[in-house]
Design a protein around this motif. Sequence first.
Motif, PDB file in Angstrom:
ATOM      1  N   ASN A 152       9.177 -18.804   1.900  1.00 47.48           N
ATOM      2  CA  ASN A 152       8.886 -18.577   3.313  1.00 47.48           C
ATOM      3  C   ASN A 152       7.569 -17.840   3.533  1.00 47.48           C
ATOM      4  O   ASN A 152       7.233 -17.484   4.640  1.00 47.48           O
ATOM      5  CB  ASN A 152      10.038 -17.824   3.986  1.00 47.48           C
ATOM      6  N   GLY A 153       6.818 -17.575   2.472  1.00 40.81           N
ATOM      7  CA  GLY A 153       5.506 -16.956   2.589  1.00 40.81           C
ATOM      8  C   GLY A 153       5.469 -15.472   2.299  1.00 40.81           C
ATOM      9  O   GLY A 153       4.399 -14.920   2.053  1.00 40.81           O
ATOM     10  N   VAL A 154       6.604 -14.805   2.321  1.00 34.96           N
ATOM     11  CA  VAL A 154       6.634 -13.357   2.112  1.00 34.96           C
ATOM     12  C   VAL A 154       6.150 -13.002   0.704  1.00 34.96           C
ATOM     13  O   VAL A 154       5.317 -12.115   0.528  1.00 34.96           O
ATOM     14  CB  VAL A 154       8.048 -12.784   2.369  1.00 34.96           C
ATOM     15  N   ALA A 155       6.644 -13.697  -0.302  1.00 34.72           N
ATOM     16  CA  ALA A 155       6.225 -13.410  -1.673  1.00 34.72           C
ATOM     17  C   ALA A 155       4.747 -13.733  -1.875  1.00 34.72           C
ATOM     18  O   ALA A 155       4.047 -13.029  -2.599  1.00 34.72           O
ATOM     19  CB  ALA A 155       7.067 -14.206  -2.668  1.00 34.72           C
ATOM     20  N   GLY A 156       4.268 -14.759  -1.217  1.00 35.52           N
ATOM     21  CA  GLY A 156       2.853 -15.117  -1.325  1.00 35.52           C
ATOM     22  C   GLY A 156       1.942 -14.043  -0.772  1.00 35.52           C
ATOM     23  O   GLY A 156       0.902 -13.729  -1.358  1.00 35.52           O
ATOM     24  N   ILE A 157       2.325 -13.466   0.339  1.00 37.56           N
ATOM     25  CA  ILE A 157       1.528 -12.388   0.922  1.00 37.56           C
ATOM     26  C   ILE A 157       1.586 -11.159   0.024  1.00 37.56           C
ATOM     27  O   ILE A 157       0.575 -10.525  -0.249  1.00 37.56           O
ATOM     28  CB  ILE A 157       2.005 -12.060   2.349  1.00 37.56           C
ATOM     29  N   ALA A 158       2.767 -10.819  -0.447  1.00 34.69           N
ATOM     30  CA  ALA A 158       2.913  -9.637  -1.296  1.00 34.69           C
ATOM     31  C   ALA A 158       2.124  -9.789  -2.594  1.00 34.69           C
ATOM     32  O   ALA A 158       1.575  -8.815  -3.110  1.00 34.69           O
ATOM     33  CB  ALA A 158       4.381  -9.389  -1.598  1.00 34.69           C
ATOM     34  N   ALA A 159       2.038 -10.998  -3.119  1.00 42.89           N
ATOM     35  CA  ALA A 159       1.312 -11.236  -4.369  1.00 42.89           C
ATOM     36  C   ALA A 159      -0.193 -11.078  -4.201  1.00 42.89           C
ATOM     37  O   ALA A 159      -0.914 -10.918  -5.193  1.00 42.89           O
ATOM     38  CB  ALA A 159       1.627 -12.624  -4.909  1.00 42.89           C
ATOM     39  N   ALA A 160      -0.671 -11.087  -2.978  1.00 42.77           N
ATOM     40  CA  ALA A 160      -2.111 -10.955  -2.737  1.00 42.77           C
ATOM     41  C   ALA A 160      -2.655  -9.624  -3.238  1.00 42.77           C
ATOM     42  O   ALA A 160      -3.845  -9.494  -3.517  1.00 42.77           O
ATOM     43  CB  ALA A 160      -2.415 -11.115  -1.245  1.00 42.77           C
ATOM     44  N   THR A 161      -1.823  -8.623  -3.395  1.00 43.95           N
ATOM     45  CA  THR A 161      -2.292  -7.324  -3.848  1.00 43.95           C
ATOM     46  C   THR A 161      -2.748  -7.357  -5.297  1.00 43.95           C
ATOM     47  O   THR A 161      -3.425  -6.454  -5.751  1.00 43.95           O
ATOM     48  CB  THR A 161      -1.206  -6.248  -3.704  1.00 43.95           C
ATOM     49  N   THR A 162      -2.402  -8.381  -6.040  1.00 49.91           N
ATOM     50  CA  THR A 162      -2.826  -8.467  -7.437  1.00 49.91           C
ATOM     51  C   THR A 162      -4.291  -8.861  -7.559  1.00 49.91           C
ATOM     52  O   THR A 162      -4.855  -8.789  -8.646  1.00 49.91           O
ATOM     53  CB  THR A 162      -1.973  -9.479  -8.214  1.00 49.91           C
ATOM     54  N   PRO A 164       0.824  -4.578   2.774  1.00 51.47           N
ATOM     55  CA  PRO A 164       2.201  -4.201   3.110  1.00 51.47           C
ATOM     56  C   PRO A 164       2.519  -4.350   4.599  1.00 51.47           C
ATOM     57  O   PRO A 164       3.613  -4.777   4.960  1.00 51.47           O
ATOM     58  CB  PRO A 164       2.292  -2.733   2.668  1.00 51.47           C
ATOM     59  N   ILE A 165       1.554  -4.029   5.446  1.00 53.07           N
ATOM     60  CA  ILE A 165       1.756  -4.180   6.889  1.00 53.07           C
ATOM     61  C   ILE A 165       1.908  -5.653   7.243  1.00 53.07           C
ATOM     62  O   ILE A 165       2.827  -6.040   7.978  1.00 53.07           O
ATOM     63  CB  ILE A 165       0.584  -3.538   7.669  1.00 53.07           C
ATOM     64  N   LEU A 166       1.026  -6.487   6.708  1.00 49.25           N
ATOM     65  CA  LEU A 166       1.084  -7.919   6.967  1.00 49.25           C
ATOM     66  C   LEU A 166       2.373  -8.526   6.410  1.00 49.25           C
ATOM     67  O   LEU A 166       3.012  -9.355   7.054  1.00 49.25           O
ATOM     68  CB  LEU A 166      -0.134  -8.621   6.359  1.00 49.25           C
ATOM     69  N   THR A 167       2.778  -8.107   5.223  1.00 52.29           N
ATOM     70  CA  THR A 167       4.004  -8.625   4.611  1.00 52.29           C
ATOM     71  C   THR A 167       5.222  -8.269   5.453  1.00 52.29           C
ATOM     72  O   THR A 167       6.093  -9.116   5.684  1.00 52.29           O
ATOM     73  CB  THR A 167       4.161  -8.077   3.180  1.00 52.29           C
ATOM     74  N   ALA A 168       5.294  -7.047   5.918  1.00 57.16           N
ATOM     75  CA  ALA A 168       6.427  -6.630   6.754  1.00 57.16           C
ATOM     76  C   ALA A 168       6.447  -7.415   8.057  1.00 57.16           C
ATOM     77  O   ALA A 168       7.514  -7.868   8.504  1.00 57.16           O
ATOM     78  CB  ALA A 168       6.344  -5.134   7.035  1.00 57.16           C
ATOM     79  N   TRP A 169       5.281  -7.616   8.661  1.00 55.85           N
ATOM     80  CA  TRP A 169       5.199  -8.380   9.901  1.00 55.85           C
ATOM     81  C   TRP A 169       5.669  -9.810   9.679  1.00 55.85           C
ATOM     82  O   TRP A 169       6.457 -10.347  10.454  1.00 55.85           O
ATOM     83  CB  TRP A 169       3.762  -8.360  10.441  1.00 55.85           C
ATOM     84  N   TRP A 170       5.188 -10.442   8.596  1.00 56.07           N
ATOM     85  CA  TRP A 170       5.552 -11.834   8.314  1.00 56.07           C
ATOM     86  C   TRP A 170       7.052 -11.946   8.010  1.00 56.07           C
ATOM     87  O   TRP A 170       7.704 -12.882   8.469  1.00 56.07           O
ATOM     88  CB  TRP A 170       4.720 -12.381   7.163  1.00 56.07           C
ATOM     89  N   ALA A 171       7.599 -11.008   7.252  1.00 57.32           N
ATOM     90  CA  ALA A 171       9.027 -11.043   6.919  1.00 57.32           C
ATOM     91  C   ALA A 171       9.872 -10.935   8.187  1.00 57.32           C
ATOM     92  O   ALA A 171      10.864 -11.661   8.333  1.00 57.32           O
ATOM     93  CB  ALA A 171       9.371  -9.919   5.947  1.00 57.32           C
TER      94      ALA A 171
END
Length: 84
Positions: free
Chosen positions: A10-20, A58-65
């Motif tokens: 659903n995109g949440v993991a993809g956004i969170a992985a961007a921090t790498t 983290p802000i973007l990930t929380a918003w998307w989730a």
Amino acid sequence: MLADKLTGGNGVAGIAAATTAGNAAAVVASANPKYAAVAPSVTFVIASCVIVTAILVPILTAWWARRVNRQDKNNEEQVKAVTM
């Protein structure tokens, strides 16, 4: 995010992985000696990107989730209304 969605997520993991991404620059410089000479000059840029990413992702990930969960809930409600 696109790769996550294309693989059924659903995109949440993809956004969170961007921090790498911040770690990738150091790996490239250590893996290929050609880049070792320029590695110190880009340290500031990389550090800035890592800081911005660490704050925004983290802000973007929380918003998307929240958005995805809200859409899932609305879809479930629509399915219930149609099946009744």
